[in-house]
Design a protein around this motif. Structure first.
Motif, mmCIF file in Angstrom:
data_model
loop_
_atom_site.group_PDB
_atom_site.id
_atom_site.type_symbol
_atom_site.label_atom_id
_atom_site.label_comp_id
_atom_site.label_asym_id
_atom_site.label_seq_id
_atom_site.Cartn_x
_atom_site.Cartn_y
_atom_site.Cartn_z
ATOM 1 N N LEU A 294 0.828 -1.208 0.000
ATOM 2 C CA LEU A 294 0.000 0.000 0.000
ATOM 3 C C LEU A 294 0.863 1.260 0.000
ATOM 4 N N ILE A 295 1.890 1.273 0.837
ATOM 5 C CA ILE A 295 2.802 2.412 0.840
ATOM 6 C C ILE A 295 3.495 2.521 -0.514
ATOM 7 N N GLY A 296 3.894 1.386 -1.073
ATOM 8 C CA GLY A 296 4.539 1.376 -2.385
ATOM 9 C C GLY A 296 3.633 1.897 -3.477
ATOM 10 N N LEU A 297 2.354 1.537 -3.441
ATOM 11 C CA LEU A 297 1.409 2.017 -4.447
ATOM 12 C C LEU A 297 1.226 3.526 -4.355
ATOM 13 N N ILE A 298 1.083 4.033 -3.147
ATOM 14 C CA ILE A 298 0.935 5.471 -2.962
ATOM 15 C C ILE A 298 2.194 6.196 -3.447
ATOM 16 N N PHE A 299 3.360 5.677 -3.069
ATOM 17 C CA PHE A 299 4.612 6.297 -3.501
ATOM 18 C C PHE A 299 4.773 6.208 -5.014
ATOM 19 N N ALA A 300 4.450 5.065 -5.609
ATOM 20 C CA ALA A 300 4.613 4.884 -7.059
ATOM 21 C C ALA A 300 3.723 5.858 -7.821
ATOM 22 N N LEU B 116 7.862 -1.544 -5.907
ATOM 23 C CA LEU B 116 8.658 -2.517 -5.163
ATOM 24 C C LEU B 116 9.894 -1.915 -4.503
ATOM 25 N N LEU B 117 10.467 -0.896 -5.115
ATOM 26 C CA LEU B 117 11.733 -0.347 -4.625
ATOM 27 C C LEU B 117 11.584 1.017 -3.971
ATOM 28 N N TRP B 118 10.404 1.323 -3.447
ATOM 29 C CA TRP B 118 10.153 2.654 -2.900
ATOM 30 C C TRP B 118 11.111 3.039 -1.770
ATOM 31 N N PRO B 119 11.543 2.132 -0.895
ATOM 32 C CA PRO B 119 12.481 2.599 0.140
ATOM 33 C C PRO B 119 13.803 3.093 -0.436
ATOM 34 N N LEU B 120 14.292 2.421 -1.467
ATOM 35 C CA LEU B 120 15.546 2.855 -2.090
ATOM 36 C C LEU B 120 15.383 4.177 -2.824
ATOM 37 N N LEU B 121 14.238 4.372 -3.450
ATOM 38 C CA LEU B 121 13.998 5.623 -4.164
ATOM 39 C C LEU B 121 13.855 6.796 -3.206
ATOM 40 N N ILE B 122 13.279 6.553 -2.052
ATOM 41 C CA ILE B 122 13.165 7.630 -1.053
ATOM 42 C C ILE B 122 14.542 7.979 -0.498
#
Length: 64
Positions: free
Chosen positions: A17-23, A53-59
């Motif tokens: 869910l966090i990944g979808l919002i971030f994406a 899938l990679l939202w923590p790395l992108l942040i």
């Protein structure tokens, strides 16, 4: 009582869910680099699975 499998499933759901919002934010507002600015919607849609899938790395890698 929740089992370990339930906790893992809930954790993956929250991560997704966090990944979808971030994406969604990333492909709509976050990508402002010159090579991608103004390109077709299909290119931005192709970036969504990776951003999801990679939202923590992108942040963490985001420049201020």
């Amino acid at each position: 009582m929740l089992t370990v499998a339930n906790w893992i499933a809930y954790g993956l759901g929250v991560y997704g869910l966090i990944g979808l919002i971030f994406a969604l934010w990333f492909v709509i507002l976050g990508v402002r680099e010159a090579p991608i600015e103004g390109k077709a919607v299909i290119l931005r849609l192709m970036l969504m699975p990776g951003a999801l899938l990679l939202w923590p790395l992108l942040i963490l890698g985001r420049k201020s």
